[in-house]
Design an enzyme around this catalytic site. Structure first.
Site, mmCIF file in Angstrom:
data_model
loop_
_atom_site.group_PDB
_atom_site.id
_atom_site.type_symbol
_atom_site.label_atom_id
_atom_site.label_comp_id
_atom_site.label_asym_id
_atom_site.label_seq_id
_atom_site.Cartn_x
_atom_site.Cartn_y
_atom_site.Cartn_z
ATOM 1 N N LYS A 206 4.495 2.486 -8.578
ATOM 2 C CA LYS A 206 5.532 2.312 -9.591
ATOM 3 C C LYS A 206 6.811 3.062 -9.258
ATOM 4 O O LYS A 206 7.838 2.847 -9.910
ATOM 5 C CB LYS A 206 5.013 2.765 -10.966
ATOM 6 C CG LYS A 206 3.877 1.915 -11.498
ATOM 7 C CD LYS A 206 4.286 0.462 -11.656
ATOM 8 C CE LYS A 206 3.160 -0.360 -12.238
ATOM 9 N NZ LYS A 206 3.520 -1.783 -12.344
ATOM 10 N N SER B 65 -7.400 2.018 -10.672
ATOM 11 C CA SER B 65 -7.212 0.610 -10.338
ATOM 12 C C SER B 65 -7.454 0.350 -8.856
ATOM 13 O O SER B 65 -7.847 -0.752 -8.472
ATOM 14 C CB SER B 65 -5.810 0.151 -10.735
ATOM 15 O OG SER B 65 -4.823 0.939 -10.102
#
Length: 301
Positions: free
Chosen positions: A43, A257
């Site tokens: 991100k 994840s």
């Protein structure tokens, strides 16, 4: 001497070959280590691009206030960049977030709004839109922000293409805002139309943080359903077992994840006669260590 800032160090993350978990001798599996970005997450890329592009357009200026309900990793980057540029940052997050995350945000003087544990993440997104209307805050809204996808056009796919010498055949990622898988996949397919773009999705009964199956009304607007060529569902047990293997066999401690993405890549590789499979290690272990996801191991591998 060139002056280097923290913001100059986003991207150019390493590609690491799995040595012991990749059991098919005709297939190479690589981990794209986004945990090596300055704030340890994939991100870093879209957060950097969304803020800097907004500032270039004068949509965002010093002392303005951003409100964002974000995937967990974007929070940290927005808080950090806010500190650098003098932007006020209000972050909406579930109260179940790890202590490491909350402490990091507060260290950057970001304001936190914690939502009740029983509310889904969609509640955070709705609350952000409400605050935009009530207080005239700016909402970057990474789920619909075109600068999210452009970040992967500028950086992610060119790195993968260069690092694999164009030999990549399968790209695997978990799905959250969908920016990474959709738009890295878009440009990889332009270079190699037959490439497989695979996303990991949790089984119905599984709770794998930061691997999402969005309700129809909340599917991110930047998602292009025509780009992924295959979906593989991963169970909570599959993800947790893979986490232990990544740590004990490959020396990779990573975020949640990434466990699901790695398991998915391993399943893909087993069925191939040849290929180069790359999966995204979305973030680092250091924002999860106090959570049940690591604590339950008791480090008995």
């Amino acid at each position: 001497m060139k002056n280097i800032t923290l913001l100059d160090e986003v991207w150019n993350t390493p590609l690491i070959k799995l040595e012991r978990l990749a059991t098919n001798p005709d297939v190479v599996i690589y981990a794209k280590m986004e945990s090596h970005n300055p704030w340890w997450s994939v991100k870093d890329r879209p957060a950097y691009n969304m803020i800097t592009e907004a500032m270039k357009r004068w949509d965002l200026k010093e002392w303005d206030t951003i409100v964002e309900a974000t995937s967990w990793n974007t929070w940290i980057w927005l808080a950090m960049v806010g500190a650098i540029y003098g932007i006020n940052v209000v972050l909406i997050m579930p109260e179940t977030s790890t202590q490491e995350r909350m402490d990091t945000m507060r260290a950057y003087w970001a304001e936190l709004i914690l939502t009740p544990w029983e509310e889904p993440f969609e509640y955070c997104r709705d609350l952000a839109k409400q605050l935009v209307q009530e207080k005239w805050y700016m909402n970057l809204d990474q789920f619909a922000n075109d600068d999210n996808r452009k970040a992967h056009y500028k950086t992610t796919w060119p790195e993968l293409w260069k690092q694999t010498d164009g030999t990549i055949t399968h790209f695997v990622s978990a799905m959250w805002t969908t920016g990474t898988i959709t738009w890295t996949g878009t440009y990889l397919k332009e270079m190699k139309p037959w490439i497989e773009i695979i996303w990991a999705e949790p089984t119905e009964e599984s709770c794998i943080p930061w691997i999402r199956k969005w309700p129809e009304d909340y599917v991110p607007k930047i998602f292009n359903p025509k780009i992924p060529t295959q979906k593989i569902t991963v169970s909570q047990k599959n993800a947790e077992d893979t986490a232990r293997l990544l740590a004990s066999k490959e020396g990779i401690l990573c975020g949640v994840s990434s466990w699901g993405a790695c398991w998915t890549a391993l399943q893909v590789a087993q069925k191939l006669t040849s290929g180069v499979v790359v999966f995204i290690v979305c973030d680092s272990w250091n924002r999860y260590f106090s959570s049940w996801m690591y604590a339950q191991w008791s480090f008995c591998i």
